[in-house]
Write an enzyme that holds these catalytic residues in place. Sequence first.
Site, PDB file in Angstrom:
ATOM      1  N   ASP A  79       0.829  -1.210   0.000  1.00 37.57           N
ATOM      2  CA  ASP A  79       0.000   0.000   0.000  1.00 37.57           C
ATOM      3  C   ASP A  79       0.865   1.262   0.000  1.00 37.57           C
ATOM      4  OD1 ASP A  79      -2.328   1.548   0.361  1.00 37.57           O
ATOM      5  OD2 ASP A  79      -2.216   1.401   2.547  1.00 37.57           O
ATOM      6  N   HIS A 182      -6.992  10.484   3.859  1.00 38.90           N
ATOM      7  CA  HIS A 182      -6.673   9.484   4.875  1.00 38.90           C
ATOM      8  C   HIS A 182      -7.052  10.000   6.260  1.00 38.90           C
ATOM      9  CE1 HIS A 182      -3.522   8.045   1.837  1.00 38.90           C
ATOM     10  NE2 HIS A 182      -4.451   7.134   1.894  1.00 38.90           N
TER      11      HIS A 182
HETATM   12  P1  13P Z   1      -8.293   5.571   6.024  1.00 33.56           P
HETATM   13  O1  13P Z   1      -7.232   5.531   7.065  1.00 33.56           O
HETATM   14  O2  13P Z   1      -8.975   6.884   5.922  1.00 33.56           O
HETATM   15  O3  13P Z   1      -9.258   4.441   6.174  1.00 33.56           O
HETATM   16  O4  13P Z   1      -7.556   5.352   4.614  1.00 33.56           O
HETATM   17  C1  13P Z   1      -6.826   4.159   4.407  1.00 33.56           C
HETATM   18  C2  13P Z   1      -6.131   4.136   3.105  1.00 33.56           C
HETATM   19  O5  13P Z   1      -6.528   4.773   2.158  1.00 33.56           O
HETATM   20  C3  13P Z   1      -4.917   3.297   2.997  1.00 33.56           C
HETATM   21  O6  13P Z   1      -4.303   3.398   1.754  1.00 33.56           O
END
Ligand code: 13P
Length: 286
Positions: A79, A182
Amino acid sequence: METYEIFRKAKDGKYAIGAFNAANLETLKAIVQAAHKLRAPVIIEASDGEVNFIGKREVVALIKIYREEYNLPIILNLDHAGDLQGCIEAIEAGFDYIHFDGSKLSYEKNVEITKRIVEVAHSKNIPVEGEIDHIQGSSADHRQENVTGVQKKELYSNPVSARKFVDETLVDTFASFIGNAHGLYANAKRIDIALLGRIKEALPDKFLSLHGGSGIPDEDIKSAISHGIVKINVNSELRVAFRDALKKVINSTEEVAIYKIMPEVIKAVQDVVEAKISLFGSANKA
Ligand code: 13P
């Protein structure tokens, strides 16, 4: 089932696959148990920080075992990977999907590295997600803070630039910035559905992801899925559930056996994952 097929099924079936961050065995268990219970395909997300914590080969081995044990389509994704070498190592270690985030680099450098990762990944039939518009915020609980500016409209994705980027890099998935950010904030994060519609029109042959899945109202999530989103990332809500449950358990017992402390914590995270899977429409799609 290979990753492309899992994504194509979601696109054709108009549902989204939940992409949940795992930082340790407990969060991994919570996600996999939820997917198993609801028979849902699922993406395990591990950012550079999470991967450094669990270990690349370790997380690959765990996923392999869970996949076999539960007979589930589980995709392992790096990620927001920040560098070429980390992506190549993840591909070699056995990751199923790579999200390279070069959005903080110059456009030219981002294209150059993304293209290189796509070449390596595609030679192993692994899809790649790319990003040009830096998604703001951080995966944390910002609800008590006075945060402004994480939804700067002038930074939102532009459908024409998105098309140019995917044509130049050949990425499979485009991570758009359309009001998602995020983290959790005092105000709900609203999505610009009209803009998403235009991005979908510009990229009919690609997959679309939605990052920052925590704290977006359910109606916006449903609308986003009906406008082409097939992958939704959720991290902060899991982190908050984990921390709150752990605090509660630790404060309520003198128990020291870890395997007796953790089930309640796992359950709290699993409940969040189950609710998201139901909302995303991916239950019974495994
Ligand atoms: P959140 O922390 O807002 O849920 O986003 C997670 C995300 O996009 C990880 O790549």
